[in-house]
Scaffold this active site. Structure first.
Site, short mmCIF file in Angstrom:
data_model
loop_
_atom_site.label_atom_id
_atom_site.label_comp_id
_atom_site.label_asym_id
_atom_site.label_seq_id
_atom_site.Cartn_x
_atom_site.Cartn_y
_atom_site.Cartn_z
N ASP A 184 10.76 -4.30 -15.25
CA ASP A 184 9.46 -3.88 -15.02
C ASP A 184 9.55 -2.26 -15.46
O ASP A 184 10.35 -1.62 -15.29
CB ASP A 184 8.95 -3.72 -13.38
CG ASP A 184 8.70 -5.15 -13.34
OD1 ASP A 184 8.04 -6.31 -13.99
OD2 ASP A 184 8.37 -5.67 -11.87
N ARG A 188 8.43 -7.66 -4.05
CA ARG A 188 8.81 -8.28 -5.69
C ARG A 188 10.28 -7.72 -5.56
O ARG A 188 11.20 -8.60 -6.40
CB ARG A 188 8.18 -7.27 -6.54
CG ARG A 188 6.79 -7.62 -6.89
CD ARG A 188 6.09 -6.84 -7.77
NE ARG A 188 6.82 -7.05 -9.03
CZ ARG A 188 6.57 -7.69 -9.99
NH1 ARG A 188 5.72 -8.74 -9.78
NH2 ARG A 188 7.31 -7.74 -11.16
N GLU A 238 -11.73 10.07 9.39
CA GLU A 238 -11.35 11.43 8.89
C GLU A 238 -9.88 11.22 8.97
O GLU A 238 -9.29 12.56 8.54
CB GLU A 238 -12.08 12.57 9.26
CG GLU A 238 -13.36 12.69 8.92
CD GLU A 238 -13.75 12.92 7.54
OE1 GLU A 238 -12.94 13.91 6.86
OE2 GLU A 238 -14.52 12.20 6.76
N PRO A 268 -2.77 10.51 2.58
CA PRO A 268 -2.39 11.41 1.44
C PRO A 268 -1.64 12.63 1.68
O PRO A 268 -1.31 13.24 0.55
CB PRO A 268 -3.99 11.92 1.29
CG PRO A 268 -4.72 11.67 2.63
CD PRO A 268 -3.93 10.53 3.21
#
Length: 272
Positions: free
Chosen positions: A175, A160, A122, A95
């Site tokens: 897309d 892709r 964690e 993150p």
């Protein structure tokens, strides 16, 4: 040469979703890429195959230990080198990383290989990150249970972009987000479903009108749902053609809202 993925994960079974199903499964069978998993528990030094421990300084949860991850990454690098890869690239799904977007996917699709490190608990001992990780990547500003899902999203998006992965490469080029615009709406048979009809222009056979309508819808839907993308694509403001298309879209939206209000009023039996 096929694109090489090596994934460091405590849950290697999850990646069957990539290698066995859908577009990525077909690409795997066609040998457009290879995916190998490495379980850090196989590098643990005790009988219990321990890969985590309590954090120094206290606090909730457990932290993944450096040593099992370090050895797993080292073996993954060796495997890639043995296949002819000259330079490896280790990505930690975190993150705290750069947010994944289409430009980043295009960059990654140009690599010959990557090693994806999936964290759990964690987090990971910072010394391992400093020693082995080249880049951190995040899916967005939220937390999920581990890096496996993030790694699978990244792998799917990269595959892709590989030539031959899609039946029609134009599908990837059109897309949403490819050109910082959302995609136009799609319709298929029947042309009347529960009283809702396909836009007349799509049935006209006039390819120039259809293309213009699609451009209008793409710009309009971006303005309606993700105006930030319009600013990203046109930092100096919309060009004249795009302004015209957007104004037409707004007028159509206004007419549609008025029609809906009229239909609703009739439906509930309001009289003057």
């Amino acid at each position: 040469m096929a694109l090489e993925f090596d994934v460091i994960t405590l849950l290697p079974e999850m990646f069957c979703a990539i290698t066995k199903f859908g577009i990525t499964g077909k690409a795997n069978r066609n040998k457009l890429y290879h995916l190998h998993t490495w379980n850090p528990r196989n590098y643990a030094t005790n009988h219990y195959r321990t890969v985590d421990d309590a954090p120094y300084g206290g606090g909730p949860g457990m932290v993944m230990m450096a040593q099992p991850l370090d050895q797993a990454i080292t073996d993954a690098k060796t495997r890639q080198t043995d296949t002819g890869i000259k330079q490896t690239h280790v990505i930690y799904l975190s993150p705290q990383g750069q947010c994944l977007d289409h430009e980043k996917i295009l960059q990654l699709s140009q690599l010959d290989s990557m090693i994806l490190l999936c964290g759990r608990y964690e987090g990971i001992d910072e010394r391992l990150i400093e020693e082995q990780v080249d880049e951190e990547i995040s899916l967005g500003d939220y937390v999920i249970s581990g890096g496996e899902l993030a790694a699978m999203v990244l792998i799917d998006a990269v595959i892709r972009q590989l030539p031959g992965a899609l039946g029609d490469m134009q599908s990837a080029n059109q897309d949403s987000h490819v050109a910082h615009l959302l995609e136009y709406p799609h319709y298929t048979r029947p042309d009347n479903y529960k009283g809702k009809t396909v836009p007349e222009v799509l049935l006209s056979g006039n390819h120039a009108r259809i293309e213009r309508w699609r451009q209008q819808q793409s710009i309009g839907r971006t303005w309606l749902k993700r105006p930030d993308l319009l600013t990203k694509k046109y930092p100096a403001g919309l060009p004249d053609k795009e302004k015209e298309l957007l104004e037409e879209f707004k007028q159509l939206q206004h007419l549609a809202i008025n029609q809906q209000e009229t239909d609703t009023t009739k439906g509930i039996g309001v009289t003057k």
